[in-house]
Design an enzyme around this catalytic site. Structure first.
Site, mmCIF file in Angstrom:
data_model
loop_
_atom_site.group_PDB
_atom_site.id
_atom_site.type_symbol
_atom_site.label_atom_id
_atom_site.label_comp_id
_atom_site.label_asym_id
_atom_site.label_seq_id
_atom_site.Cartn_x
_atom_site.Cartn_y
_atom_site.Cartn_z
ATOM 1 N N THR A 113 0.825 -1.220 0.000
ATOM 2 C CA THR A 113 0.000 0.000 0.000
ATOM 3 C C THR A 113 0.855 1.264 0.000
ATOM 4 O O THR A 113 0.614 2.189 -0.782
ATOM 5 C CB THR A 113 -0.878 -0.001 1.269
ATOM 6 O OG1 THR A 113 -1.529 -1.254 1.343
ATOM 7 C CG2 THR A 113 -1.890 1.104 1.257
ATOM 8 N N LYS A 163 9.111 0.675 11.816
ATOM 9 C CA LYS A 163 9.288 0.984 13.250
ATOM 10 C C LYS A 163 9.884 -0.172 14.019
ATOM 11 O O LYS A 163 10.663 0.027 14.955
ATOM 12 C CB LYS A 163 7.962 1.418 13.881
ATOM 13 C CG LYS A 163 6.841 0.399 13.759
ATOM 14 C CD LYS A 163 5.736 0.900 12.880
ATOM 15 C CE LYS A 163 4.801 -0.213 12.479
ATOM 16 N NZ LYS A 163 3.834 0.207 11.484
ATOM 17 N N GLY A 180 1.970 7.471 11.114
ATOM 18 C CA GLY A 180 1.560 7.680 9.715
ATOM 19 C C GLY A 180 1.863 9.064 9.192
ATOM 20 O O GLY A 180 3.026 9.463 9.089
ATOM 21 N N GLU A 237 -2.548 -6.040 11.800
ATOM 22 C CA GLU A 237 -1.251 -6.495 11.282
ATOM 23 C C GLU A 237 -1.321 -8.008 11.074
ATOM 24 O O GLU A 237 -2.180 -8.685 11.659
ATOM 25 C CB GLU A 237 -0.147 -6.181 12.304
ATOM 26 C CG GLU A 237 0.034 -4.709 12.649
ATOM 27 C CD GLU A 237 0.899 -3.948 11.654
ATOM 28 O OE1 GLU A 237 1.597 -4.584 10.852
ATOM 29 O OE2 GLU A 237 0.865 -2.707 11.680
ATOM 30 N N ASP A 285 3.199 -2.696 18.489
ATOM 31 C CA ASP A 285 3.382 -1.733 17.396
ATOM 32 C C ASP A 285 3.443 -0.302 17.940
ATOM 33 O O ASP A 285 4.327 0.484 17.571
ATOM 34 C CB ASP A 285 2.211 -1.905 16.400
ATOM 35 C CG ASP A 285 2.102 -0.777 15.409
ATOM 36 O OD1 ASP A 285 2.776 -0.844 14.371
ATOM 37 O OD2 ASP A 285 1.343 0.184 15.657
ATOM 38 N N LYS A 303 6.734 2.572 18.243
ATOM 39 C CA LYS A 303 6.701 3.988 17.852
ATOM 40 C C LYS A 303 7.114 4.882 19.036
ATOM 41 O O LYS A 303 7.893 5.828 18.881
ATOM 42 C CB LYS A 303 5.291 4.348 17.361
ATOM 43 C CG LYS A 303 4.889 3.565 16.123
ATOM 44 C CD LYS A 303 3.388 3.656 15.839
ATOM 45 C CE LYS A 303 3.003 2.790 14.649
ATOM 46 N NZ LYS A 303 1.557 2.614 14.486
ATOM 47 N N GLY A 316 -2.352 4.030 6.312
ATOM 48 C CA GLY A 316 -3.029 4.189 5.022
ATOM 49 C C GLY A 316 -2.101 4.688 3.935
ATOM 50 O O GLY A 316 -1.021 5.233 4.214
HETATM 51 N N1 HSE Z 1 -1.171 -1.344 12.685
HETATM 52 C C1 HSE Z 1 -0.837 0.032 12.709
HETATM 53 C C2 HSE Z 1 -1.998 0.806 13.316
HETATM 54 C C3 HSE Z 1 -0.532 0.530 11.328
HETATM 55 O O1 HSE Z 1 -3.088 0.246 13.496
HETATM 56 O O2 HSE Z 1 -1.850 1.968 13.630
HETATM 57 C C4 HSE Z 1 0.410 1.673 11.321
HETATM 58 O O3 HSE Z 1 1.587 1.403 11.992
#
Ligand code: HSE
Length: 428
Positions: free
Chosen positions: A14, A107, A136, A192, A203, A207, A304
């Site tokens: 994507t 990340k 994002g 994910e 996740d 970050k 996205g």
């Molecule tokens: N799985 C992540 C989220 C995607 O839901 O924010 C972006 O890192």
């Protein structure tokens, strides 16, 4: 070097496709703003045959991302493969060794190997940039490393996993249980490949630790982060929290205290009137507090095609303009090893208990809390039809360790029907 900035893109999912669309559709805008053209020389992905809805015919193809990373005709290697090691890390290392700038959205790789990769980039005198790895489309890396560079950062907080925020807010708005909304998120393609990365808080913690490295001048340290996922949050917790004036968020908090670096990613309560409480659906929000700037709040799409490609291309544009910055805001060799610390500051907590509905139980709970030095601010018992009474207790500010001590005593009393839950109330 040609005056054109030449890109090699590894990973055509994507985000990779989003990057190609921006380069193709905004060519003149990029040239006007960077003072030079930006073009794609070569790409790499697992399947050459797959129709990705964009014209790739003008680009050389490499099956092997490491080969792409070393090509003579690229200046910037864009890593969008993912995974904390394996081909992504091998290709990034190859690109840095070959003197290429690297832009990545990865990340996990940086959370686990950020220090060694930053040293490699700075030794090679090239950029390693990662705006797309955190939140994002929100420009939080640039904000911390550049705009707020003169501040002593006191705290960084945020909702940085859109999937968890979607699940929690959808549970509330549609009055649906966790399992139903989890499946809904799965059907929508939000999760994910390993869903525990999302709902386990991993996740989001990846970050957070990248932000705390920049904010506090420490080597990125993931293993020291305290982690708790959202799997134990029930629709009743959400409703009861709202009743008491709070909303539940998977909230990351990083701060430096005398004890060391606190990094936590946990379901937490925020006041219903706070900016973080207003965040619905898959959106992200990052809050930064600095001694000079006070508090700033950044909000936007956390994932996205467009938003993440926008962040990748922001990094590409800085490289095109000749900007070169240390990876984590100061030379990697000067970053101090992090000394992880457990949350030590006093905070109010919200305690969820399901109690046997028999005389004297509440007195025993109050005594256990008092024995541990925990003072009750407010409490409410919610209506119920069976023998288990749901109770929420808001404490006065206290240490997490004191509540843990009280929970140990409560566990011995045989008065609960479920394991109690403690959620910190974050003054946001
Ligand atoms: N799985 C992540 C989220 C995607 O839901 O924010 C972006 O890192």
């Amino acid at each position: 070097m040609s005056n054109t900035l030449r890109l090699g893109i590894a990973g055509l999912g994507t985000v990779g496709i989003g990057v190609i669309k921006i380069v193709q559709e905004h060519a003149s805008l990029l040239e006007a703003r960077a003072g030079r053209s930006v073009s794609i020389s070569a790409v790499s992905a697992r399947s050459k045959a797959k129709d990705r809805g964009v014209d790739l015919s003008g680009y050389a193809w490499e099956d092997d991302p490491v080969a792409l990373a070393k090509r003579e005709d690229i200046d910037v290697f864009i890593e969008l493969i993912g995974g904390d090691s394996g081909p992504a890390k091998a290709a990034v290392e190859a690109a840095l060794a070959a003197g290429k700038h690297v832009v990545t959205a990865n990340k996990a790789m940086l959370a686990l190997h950020g220090q060694e990769l930053a040293l490699a980039a700075e030794t090679a005198d090239v950029n390693l940039r990662f705006e797309a790895a955190v939140a994002g489309g929100i420009p939080i890396i640039k904000t911390l490393t550049e705009s707020l560079a003169a501040n002593k950062i006191t705290r960084v907080m945020g909702v940085m996993n859109g999937t968890c925020n979607y699940i929690l807010t959808r549970m509330e708005s549609a009055a649906l249980p966790y399992e139903t909304v989890f499946e809904e998120a799965n059907q929508l393609g939000y999760l994910e490949a390993d869903p525990n990365l999302d709902v386990g808080g991993i996740d989001a913690a990846h970050k957070l630790v990248l932000l705390s490295s920049i904010a506090f001048g420490t080597q990125v340290n993931f293993t020291g982060a305290e982690l708790e996922g959202i799997g134990q949050i029930t629709i009743e917790d959400i409703d009861h929290a709202r009743d008491m004036g709070f909303r539940i968020k998977l909230l990351g908090v990083a701060q430096m205290t005398d004890a060391g670096l606190e990094q936590s990613m946990r379901p937490s309560l925020v006041p219903a009137t706070s900016p973080l409480a207003q965040l619905d659906g898959g959106t992200n929000m990052v809050v930064v507090e600095g001694d000079a700037v006070e508090q700033i709040v950044l909000r936007g799409a956390g994932a996205g095609e467009g938003p993440t490609a926008s962040a990748v291309m922001g990094d590409v544009m800085d490289i095109a303009r000749g900007l070169k910055l240390p990876v984590f805001g100061q030379p990697a060799a000067t970053l101090k090893p992090a000394k992880p610390a457990k949350a030590s500051n006093e905070a109010a907590f919200c305690l969820r208990l399901n109690l046997k509905d028999v005389p004297g139980v509440m007195a025993q709970i109050s005594t256990a809390l008092a024995n541990a030095g925990v003072s009750i601010d407010r409490m409410r018992q919610f209506s119920h039809n069976d023998v288990s009474a749901p109770v929420m207790i808001v404490t006065h500010p206290t240490k997490r360790s004191h509540v843990e001590t009280a929970f140990q005593e409560i566990a011995q009393l045989n008065v609960t029907t479920e394991t109690p839950l403690m959620l910190s109330i974050v003054d946001a």
